[in-house]
Design a protein around this motif. Structure first.
Motif, PDB file in Angstrom:
ATOM      1  N   PRO A 202       0.688  -1.007  -0.372  1.00  0.00           N
ATOM      2  CA  PRO A 202       0.019  -0.310   0.200  1.00  0.00           C
ATOM      3  C   PRO A 202       0.380   1.141  -0.005  1.00  0.00           C
ATOM      4  O   PRO A 202       1.477   1.188   0.644  1.00  0.00           O
ATOM      5  CB  PRO A 202      -0.817  -0.179   1.214  1.00  0.00           C
ATOM      6  CG  PRO A 202      -0.956  -1.720   1.474  1.00  0.00           C
ATOM      7  CD  PRO A 202       0.445  -2.170   1.107  1.00  0.00           C
ATOM      8  N   GLY A 203       0.609   2.578  -1.093  1.00  0.00           N
ATOM      9  CA  GLY A 203       0.921   3.294  -0.739  1.00  0.00           C
ATOM     10  C   GLY A 203       2.438   3.459  -1.355  1.00  0.00           C
ATOM     11  O   GLY A 203       3.060   4.385  -2.635  1.00  0.00           O
ATOM     12  N   LEU A 204       3.202   2.363  -1.979  1.00  0.00           N
ATOM     13  CA  LEU A 204       4.035   2.104  -3.014  1.00  0.00           C
ATOM     14  C   LEU A 204       4.181   2.559  -3.622  1.00  0.00           C
ATOM     15  O   LEU A 204       4.718   3.552  -4.797  1.00  0.00           O
ATOM     16  CB  LEU A 204       4.998   0.496  -2.407  1.00  0.00           C
ATOM     17  CG  LEU A 204       6.110   0.450  -3.354  1.00  0.00           C
ATOM     18  CD1 LEU A 204       7.595   1.748  -2.221  1.00  0.00           C
ATOM     19  CD2 LEU A 204       6.714  -0.878  -2.806  1.00  0.00           C
ATOM     20  N   PRO A 205       2.981   2.563  -4.733  1.00  0.00           N
ATOM     21  CA  PRO A 205       3.534   2.552  -6.195  1.00  0.00           C
ATOM     22  C   PRO A 205       3.375   3.973  -6.493  1.00  0.00           C
ATOM     23  O   PRO A 205       3.938   4.962  -6.550  1.00  0.00           O
ATOM     24  CB  PRO A 205       1.954   1.986  -6.847  1.00  0.00           C
ATOM     25  CG  PRO A 205       2.252   0.911  -5.896  1.00  0.00           C
ATOM     26  CD  PRO A 205       1.884   1.150  -4.588  1.00  0.00           C
ATOM     27  N   ARG A 206       2.642   4.888  -5.479  1.00  0.00           N
ATOM     28  CA  ARG A 206       2.657   6.291  -5.393  1.00  0.00           C
ATOM     29  C   ARG A 206       4.263   6.905  -5.040  1.00  0.00           C
ATOM     30  O   ARG A 206       3.992   7.846  -5.759  1.00  0.00           O
ATOM     31  CB  ARG A 206       1.538   6.510  -4.663  1.00  0.00           C
ATOM     32  CG  ARG A 206       1.073   8.598  -4.182  1.00  0.00           C
ATOM     33  CD  ARG A 206       0.401   8.763  -3.639  1.00  0.00           C
ATOM     34  NE  ARG A 206      -1.221   8.410  -3.872  1.00  0.00           N
ATOM     35  CZ  ARG A 206      -1.423   8.928  -4.963  1.00  0.00           C
ATOM     36  NH1 ARG A 206      -1.342   9.907  -5.691  1.00  0.00           N
ATOM     37  NH2 ARG A 206      -2.788   8.332  -5.033  1.00  0.00           N
ATOM     38  N   ARG A 207       4.513   5.855  -3.912  1.00  0.00           N
ATOM     39  CA  ARG A 207       5.776   6.718  -4.029  1.00  0.00           C
ATOM     40  C   ARG A 207       6.908   6.466  -4.660  1.00  0.00           C
ATOM     41  O   ARG A 207       7.554   7.807  -4.827  1.00  0.00           O
ATOM     42  CB  ARG A 207       6.163   6.149  -2.507  1.00  0.00           C
ATOM     43  CG  ARG A 207       7.465   6.503  -1.451  1.00  0.00           C
ATOM     44  CD  ARG A 207       7.954   5.565  -1.048  1.00  0.00           C
ATOM     45  NE  ARG A 207       9.151   5.925  -0.284  1.00  0.00           N
ATOM     46  CZ  ARG A 207      10.250   5.201   0.123  1.00  0.00           C
ATOM     47  NH1 ARG A 207       9.195   4.272   1.721  1.00  0.00           N
ATOM     48  NH2 ARG A 207      11.158   5.263   0.798  1.00  0.00           N
ATOM     49  N   ILE A 208       6.999   6.297  -5.144  1.00  0.00           N
ATOM     50  CA  ILE A 208       7.826   5.291  -6.720  1.00  0.00           C
ATOM     51  C   ILE A 208       7.547   6.195  -7.475  1.00  0.00           C
ATOM     52  O   ILE A 208       8.348   7.473  -7.969  1.00  0.00           O
ATOM     53  CB  ILE A 208       7.587   4.345  -7.360  1.00  0.00           C
ATOM     54  CG1 ILE A 208       7.951   2.821  -5.996  1.00  0.00           C
ATOM     55  CG2 ILE A 208       8.428   3.556  -8.365  1.00  0.00           C
ATOM     56  CD1 ILE A 208       9.898   3.125  -5.517  1.00  0.00           C
ATOM     57  N   GLY A 209       6.498   6.894  -7.755  1.00  0.00           N
ATOM     58  CA  GLY A 209       6.264   7.265  -9.084  1.00  0.00           C
ATOM     59  C   GLY A 209       6.648   9.442  -8.251  1.00  0.00           C
ATOM     60  O   GLY A 209       6.809   9.702 -10.014  1.00  0.00           O
ATOM     61  N   GLU A 210       6.589   8.887  -7.177  1.00  0.00           N
ATOM     62  CA  GLU A 210       6.773  10.762  -6.617  1.00  0.00           C
ATOM     63  C   GLU A 210       7.989  10.648  -6.902  1.00  0.00           C
ATOM     64  O   GLU A 210       8.656  12.159  -7.580  1.00  0.00           O
ATOM     65  CB  GLU A 210       6.417  10.854  -5.165  1.00  0.00           C
ATOM     66  CG  GLU A 210       4.904  11.322  -5.217  1.00  0.00           C
ATOM     67  CD  GLU A 210       4.209  11.492  -3.718  1.00  0.00           C
ATOM     68  OE1 GLU A 210       5.038  10.840  -3.342  1.00  0.00           O
ATOM     69  OE2 GLU A 210       2.780  11.358  -3.872  1.00  0.00           O
ATOM     70  N   ILE A 211       9.131   9.848  -6.775  1.00  0.00           N
ATOM     71  CA  ILE A 211      10.584  10.068  -7.020  1.00  0.00           C
ATOM     72  C   ILE A 211      10.702   9.567  -8.604  1.00  0.00           C
ATOM     73  O   ILE A 211      11.512  10.235  -9.432  1.00  0.00           O
ATOM     74  CB  ILE A 211      11.177   8.412  -6.155  1.00  0.00           C
ATOM     75  CG1 ILE A 211      10.578   8.340  -4.527  1.00  0.00           C
ATOM     76  CG2 ILE A 211      12.153   8.356  -7.226  1.00  0.00           C
ATOM     77  CD1 ILE A 211      11.293   7.777  -4.301  1.00  0.00           C
TER      78      ILE A 211
ATOM     79  N   ARG B  12       9.016  11.060 -10.754  1.00  0.00           N
ATOM     80  CA  ARG B  12       8.373  12.539 -11.292  1.00  0.00           C
ATOM     81  C   ARG B  12       9.668  13.841 -11.065  1.00  0.00           C
ATOM     82  O   ARG B  12       9.467  14.507 -11.812  1.00  0.00           O
ATOM     83  CB  ARG B  12       6.882  12.285 -10.759  1.00  0.00           C
ATOM     84  CG  ARG B  12       6.674  14.373 -10.994  1.00  0.00           C
ATOM     85  CD  ARG B  12       5.152  14.058 -10.953  1.00  0.00           C
ATOM     86  NE  ARG B  12       5.446  14.921  -8.777  1.00  0.00           N
ATOM     87  CZ  ARG B  12       4.299  14.529  -8.011  1.00  0.00           C
ATOM     88  NH1 ARG B  12       3.622  13.930  -8.584  1.00  0.00           N
ATOM     89  NH2 ARG B  12       4.302  14.706  -6.732  1.00  0.00           N
ATOM     90  N   GLU B  13      10.139  13.263  -9.464  1.00  0.00           N
ATOM     91  CA  GLU B  13      11.164  14.842  -9.382  1.00  0.00           C
ATOM     92  C   GLU B  13      12.504  14.039 -10.227  1.00  0.00           C
ATOM     93  O   GLU B  13      12.517  14.912 -10.780  1.00  0.00           O
ATOM     94  CB  GLU B  13      11.637  14.258  -8.050  1.00  0.00           C
ATOM     95  CG  GLU B  13      10.246  14.338  -6.834  1.00  0.00           C
ATOM     96  CD  GLU B  13      10.904  14.359  -5.513  1.00  0.00           C
ATOM     97  OE1 GLU B  13      11.829  13.593  -4.861  1.00  0.00           O
ATOM     98  OE2 GLU B  13      10.333  13.946  -4.930  1.00  0.00           O
ATOM     99  N   HIS B  14      12.595  12.982 -10.894  1.00  0.00           N
ATOM    100  CA  HIS B  14      13.855  12.537 -11.090  1.00  0.00           C
ATOM    101  C   HIS B  14      13.242  13.509 -13.021  1.00  0.00           C
ATOM    102  O   HIS B  14      14.726  13.854 -13.265  1.00  0.00           O
ATOM    103  CB  HIS B  14      14.157  11.161 -11.715  1.00  0.00           C
ATOM    104  CG  HIS B  14      15.006  11.257 -12.864  1.00  0.00           C
ATOM    105  ND1 HIS B  14      16.175  11.567 -12.759  1.00  0.00           N
ATOM    106  CD2 HIS B  14      14.620  10.031 -13.766  1.00  0.00           C
ATOM    107  CE1 HIS B  14      16.520  10.322 -13.373  1.00  0.00           C
ATOM    108  NE2 HIS B  14      15.928   9.827 -14.227  1.00  0.00           N
ATOM    109  N   ILE B  15      12.563  13.732 -13.254  1.00  0.00           N
ATOM    110  CA  ILE B  15      12.317  13.512 -14.551  1.00  0.00           C
ATOM    111  C   ILE B  15      12.007  15.259 -14.420  1.00  0.00           C
ATOM    112  O   ILE B  15      11.941  15.862 -15.904  1.00  0.00           O
ATOM    113  CB  ILE B  15      10.462  13.162 -15.472  1.00  0.00           C
ATOM    114  CG1 ILE B  15       9.922  12.768 -14.820  1.00  0.00           C
ATOM    115  CG2 ILE B  15      11.423  11.136 -15.430  1.00  0.00           C
ATOM    116  CD1 ILE B  15       8.446  12.216 -16.040  1.00  0.00           C
ATOM    117  N   ALA B  16      11.832  15.749 -13.948  1.00  0.00           N
ATOM    118  CA  ALA B  16      11.505  17.587 -13.853  1.00  0.00           C
ATOM    119  C   ALA B  16      11.992  18.150 -14.375  1.00  0.00           C
ATOM    120  O   ALA B  16      13.370  17.860 -14.142  1.00  0.00           O
ATOM    121  CB  ALA B  16      10.530  17.819 -12.089  1.00  0.00           C
TER     122      ALA B  16
END
Length: 180
Positions: free
Chosen positions: A165-174, A176-180
């Motif tokens: 629970p919550g891991l996909p969102r956490r990885i997605g945020e990481i 998103r920060e990388h590609i910004a």
């Protein structure tokens, strides 16, 4: 700008076969090689080989247990999400043995897989769980070390799946920060 993100993986061109063979024979790991999968995962594979998987329920039961083992023992396992995924996987294919092609393709060392990772120019992020039972943490670190200017991000407690629970969102945020 194009970027690269690698998750739960290791260096191309590395053959895990010898490490697996040593582990399955009960031998100590070769200290000059990347570590083999966790003993719990190897035991699971041996037990799974004996499980029937002819019906949908048998397939789901066997694959659900594989995802549970791959999740690791630290982060909670989202069984309902893994069950939905496994059921959808069964329902979408007519040939369940074709899934083995994924594993076989991953073992084939073609010329394009031998291209030095040092040739990667894109900003690269390597994400790896600290509790990955299939590819222990040194696999991710080794990959990051081979790619110039890459950034390595370990995820405490993460195994070799995104069924927590919550891991996909956490990885997605990481990412998103990388590609910004």
């Amino acid at each position: 700008m194009l970027t690269l993100t690698a998750i739960m993986t290791g260096p191309m061109g590395h053959s895990a076969g010898p490490a697996w063979a040593r582990a399955m024979a009960g031998q100590a790991p070769d200290p000059s090689d990347l570590p083999p999968p966790a003993a719990r995962f190897l035991t699971h594979l041996a037990q799974r080989a004996a499980l029937p998987q002819g019906t949908r329920d048998e397939y789901v039961t066997a694959n659900l247990e594989t995802w549970r083992v791959l999740n690791g023992d630290v982060l909670p396992f989202d069984e309902p999400a893994a069950r939905r995924f496994t059921q959808a996987s069964f329902d979408r294919t007519g040939d369940h043995t074709a899934a083995l092609n994924h594993d076989l393709a991953g073992r084939r060392m073609t010329e394009d897989r031998r291209v030095p990772l040092s040739s990667i120019k894109a900003p690269t992020l390597v994400v790896h769980g600290t509790e990955d039972p299939l590819r222990p943490l040194p696999h991710g670190r080794a990959l990051a070390e081979e790619i110039p200017h890459s950034r390595f991000q370990s995820i405490p407690g993460m195994g070799h799946s995104l069924f927590s629970p919550g891991l996909p969102r956490r990885i997605g945020e990481i990412i998103r920060e990388h590609i910004a």
